[in-house]
Design an enzyme around this catalytic site. Sequence first.
Site, PDB file in Angstrom:
ATOM      1  CG  ASN A 108     -43.855  13.815   3.550  1.00 49.75           C
ATOM      2  OD1 ASN A 108     -44.587  12.749   3.455  1.00 49.75           O
ATOM      3  ND2 ASN A 108     -44.198  15.080   4.300  1.00 49.75           N
ATOM      4  CG  HIS A 110     -48.156  18.464   4.661  1.00 51.12           C
ATOM      5  ND1 HIS A 110     -48.054  17.812   5.843  1.00 51.12           N
ATOM      6  CD2 HIS A 110     -48.342  19.695   4.838  1.00 51.12           C
ATOM      7  CE1 HIS A 110     -48.776  18.456   6.763  1.00 51.12           C
ATOM      8  NE2 HIS A 110     -49.145  19.674   6.110  1.00 51.12           N
ATOM      9  CB  SER A 137     -46.604  21.089  -0.391  1.00 48.52           C
ATOM     10  OG  SER A 137     -47.610  22.254  -0.332  1.00 48.52           O
ATOM     11  CG  ASP A 146     -45.121  18.329   7.747  1.00 47.16           C
ATOM     12  OD1 ASP A 146     -46.090  18.306   8.383  1.00 47.16           O
ATOM     13  OD2 ASP A 146     -44.667  17.380   6.874  1.00 47.16           O
TER      14      ASP A 146
HETATM   15  C1  GRF Z   1     -52.842  11.886   2.461  1.00 47.68           C
HETATM   16  O1  GRF Z   1     -53.656  13.003   2.193  1.00 47.68           O
HETATM   17  C2  GRF Z   1     -51.576  12.437   2.614  1.00 47.68           C
HETATM   18  O2  GRF Z   1     -51.178  13.676   1.924  1.00 47.68           O
HETATM   19  C3  GRF Z   1     -51.301  12.223   4.079  1.00 47.68           C
HETATM   20  O3  GRF Z   1     -52.224  11.254   4.316  1.00 47.68           O
HETATM   21  C4  GRF Z   1     -52.912  11.019   3.556  1.00 47.68           C
HETATM   22  C5  GRF Z   1     -53.200   9.572   3.118  1.00 47.68           C
HETATM   23  O4  GRF Z   1     -52.728   9.184   2.111  1.00 47.68           O
HETATM   24  N1  GRF Z   1     -50.123  12.352   4.545  1.00 47.68           N
HETATM   25  P1  GRF Z   1     -52.670   7.555   1.402  1.00 47.68           P
HETATM   26  O5  GRF Z   1     -54.126   7.280   0.686  1.00 47.68           O
HETATM   27  O6  GRF Z   1     -52.159   6.449   2.487  1.00 47.68           O
HETATM   28  O7  GRF Z   1     -51.585   7.834   0.296  1.00 47.68           O
END
Ligand code: GRF
Length: 197
Positions: A108, A110, A137, A146
């Site tokens: 994942n 985060h 991370s 997380d």
């Molecule tokens: C990102 O910042 C990710 O770390 C978080 O959600 C955001 C969305 O990212 N969990 P994405 O464009 O949908 O990949």
Amino acid sequence: MTKRVAILISGSGSNMVALAESMVGDHPARPVLVVSNLPGAGGLGRAEAMGIATAVVDHRRFAGDRAAFEAELARVLEAARPDILCLAGFMRILTPWFTARWAGRALNIHPSLLPKYRGLDTHARALAAGDSEAGCSVHEVTAELDGGPILGQARVPILPGDTPERLAARVLPMEHELYPAVLRRYAAGDRTPVFLP
Ligand code: GRF
């Protein structure tokens, strides 16, 4: 043997695109499926444009029944026989039943320097705490939200006048660099952490 990767998304899918674009040439893995829990997720169209199979398991259809949602999600995923699961902007909390099925083969991303700021609103919390740096991370998925082993981190400075939106815009490109770098090692069986820059 090339590893098969399934990617879970809920939104725009920019991390999914970064992962999929990296899995070319001598990369030890290939994307085989992108699954969203929301039918309108922008990332679905982006995956289809890249020729990757997609599926939707709409969590709202299960009226809060997590076990039923996850059983369907597991069925859809396992039909594609993935070796590795990547959560990329996937916004559902997974139960221990599901995380146990993927123990040691799920990642994942985060948007914080874990173990700081698990959960939501990570950039606003880093700003409110007066931190001098933020980041993202990549960790292995466990039953602890997380909380799994950290396999990569990228740091950015927090600048005067930063807002959560400005910080998110500075962190997101680092996510797109970090996640593919970790996946490349992970798919080759190498758990050596990646630190950027
Ligand atoms: C990102 O910042 C990710 O770390 C978080 O959600 C955001 C969305 O990212 N969990 P994405 O464009 O949908 O990949």
